[in-house]
Design a protein around this motif. Structure first.
Motif, short mmCIF file in Angstrom:
data_model
loop_
_atom_site.label_atom_id
_atom_site.label_comp_id
_atom_site.label_asym_id
_atom_site.label_seq_id
_atom_site.Cartn_x
_atom_site.Cartn_y
_atom_site.Cartn_z
N SER A 131 30.20 34.58 -39.34
CA SER A 131 31.33 33.85 -38.75
C SER A 131 30.88 32.50 -38.19
N ALA A 132 31.82 31.59 -38.13
CA ALA A 132 31.52 30.25 -37.60
C ALA A 132 31.12 30.33 -36.13
N ARG A 133 31.77 31.20 -35.37
CA ARG A 133 31.45 31.35 -33.95
C ARG A 133 30.02 31.86 -33.77
N SER A 134 29.64 32.86 -34.55
CA SER A 134 28.28 33.40 -34.46
C SER A 134 27.25 32.35 -34.85
N ARG A 135 27.53 31.58 -35.89
CA ARG A 135 26.60 30.53 -36.31
C ARG A 135 26.44 29.47 -35.23
N SER A 136 27.52 29.16 -34.54
CA SER A 136 27.41 28.14 -33.49
C SER A 136 26.68 28.68 -32.26
N LEU A 137 26.83 29.99 -31.97
CA LEU A 137 26.13 30.59 -30.84
C LEU A 137 24.67 30.89 -31.15
N GLY A 138 24.41 31.23 -32.40
CA GLY A 138 23.05 31.62 -32.78
C GLY A 138 22.81 33.11 -32.67
N TYR A 139 23.83 33.86 -32.29
CA TYR A 139 23.73 35.32 -32.13
C TYR A 139 24.95 35.99 -32.73
N GLY A 140 24.75 37.13 -33.36
CA GLY A 140 25.85 37.91 -33.87
C GLY A 140 26.57 38.61 -32.72
N PRO A 141 27.74 39.20 -32.97
CA PRO A 141 28.51 39.81 -31.90
C PRO A 141 27.78 40.95 -31.18
N THR A 142 27.05 41.76 -31.92
CA THR A 142 26.32 42.87 -31.29
C THR A 142 25.19 42.36 -30.42
N CYS A 143 24.41 41.42 -30.92
CA CYS A 143 23.30 40.88 -30.14
C CYS A 143 23.82 40.12 -28.92
N ALA A 144 24.91 39.38 -29.09
CA ALA A 144 25.50 38.66 -27.96
C ALA A 144 25.94 39.64 -26.88
N ARG A 145 26.52 40.77 -27.28
CA ARG A 145 26.93 41.79 -26.32
C ARG A 145 25.72 42.38 -25.59
N HIS A 146 24.64 42.66 -26.34
CA HIS A 146 23.42 43.18 -25.71
C HIS A 146 22.87 42.19 -24.69
N ILE A 147 22.89 40.92 -25.02
CA ILE A 147 22.38 39.89 -24.11
C ILE A 147 23.24 39.81 -22.85
N ARG A 148 24.56 39.84 -23.02
CA ARG A 148 25.46 39.78 -21.85
C ARG A 148 25.27 40.97 -20.93
N ARG A 149 24.98 42.13 -21.51
CA ARG A 149 24.85 43.36 -20.72
C ARG A 149 23.42 43.64 -20.25
N ALA A 150 22.48 42.81 -20.62
CA ALA A 150 21.08 43.04 -20.26
C ALA A 150 20.92 43.10 -18.75
N THR A 151 20.16 44.07 -18.30
CA THR A 151 19.92 44.25 -16.88
C THR A 151 18.61 43.56 -16.51
N VAL A 152 18.72 42.55 -15.67
CA VAL A 152 17.55 41.79 -15.22
C VAL A 152 17.64 41.67 -13.71
N ASP A 153 16.50 41.76 -13.04
CA ASP A 153 16.46 41.61 -11.58
C ASP A 153 16.73 40.15 -11.23
N LEU A 154 17.85 39.91 -10.58
CA LEU A 154 18.27 38.55 -10.24
C LEU A 154 18.02 38.19 -8.78
N THR A 155 17.34 39.03 -8.03
CA THR A 155 17.20 38.81 -6.59
C THR A 155 16.43 37.53 -6.25
N ASP A 156 15.52 37.11 -7.10
CA ASP A 156 14.71 35.93 -6.81
C ASP A 156 15.35 34.63 -7.29
N TYR A 157 16.53 34.72 -7.88
CA TYR A 157 17.18 33.55 -8.45
C TYR A 157 18.46 33.20 -7.70
N LYS A 158 18.73 31.91 -7.63
CA LYS A 158 19.95 31.43 -6.97
C LYS A 158 21.12 31.55 -7.96
N PRO A 159 22.35 31.63 -7.45
CA PRO A 159 23.51 31.77 -8.34
C PRO A 159 23.62 30.67 -9.41
N HIS A 160 23.30 29.44 -9.05
CA HIS A 160 23.38 28.36 -10.05
C HIS A 160 22.33 28.53 -11.14
#
Length: 111
Positions: free
Chosen positions: A19-48
């Protein structure tokens, strides 16, 4: 002056992007979903920094170079940095601070 690079293969798994959207993002829908849902410790990072890391991934501005090393584009798009979850060659990373490039690398590896 914004240029977009279309990717033919997923930057995460290497599959062909159809799809054109996937090509522009660089990730397919499944991989994009995995990336969005990835659990990473964010305590040392600021919101921005969290927001900037997510934008970096969504824009396809962080590309895997090796298994844990990535090339990340600067905010203004004029420079590239080598980044990994443990360090970065950006100005903040060279000072020993945590940067959003490192966080984006952690998010991609957690996916």
């Amino acid at each position: 002056m914004s240029t977009t690079a279309d990717h033919t293969n997923c930057l995460r798994c290497g599959r062909v992007l159809r799809s054109a959207r996937s090509r522009s993002l660089g990730y397919g829908p499944t991989c994009a979903r995995h990336i969005r849902r990835a659990t990473v410790d964010l305590t040392d990072y600021k919101p921005h920094q969290v927001q900037s890391a997510r934008e970096l991934i969504e824009d396809g501005a962080i590309i895997p170079l090796r298994s844990v090393i990535f090339i990340a584009v600067s905010t203004d798009g004029t420079e590239t940095y080598r980044t990994a979850p443990t360090g970065c060659t950006c100005p903040a990373g060279l000072k020993g601070s945590r940067c959003y490039h490192q966080l984006a690398a952690r998010m991609l590896l957690a996916a």
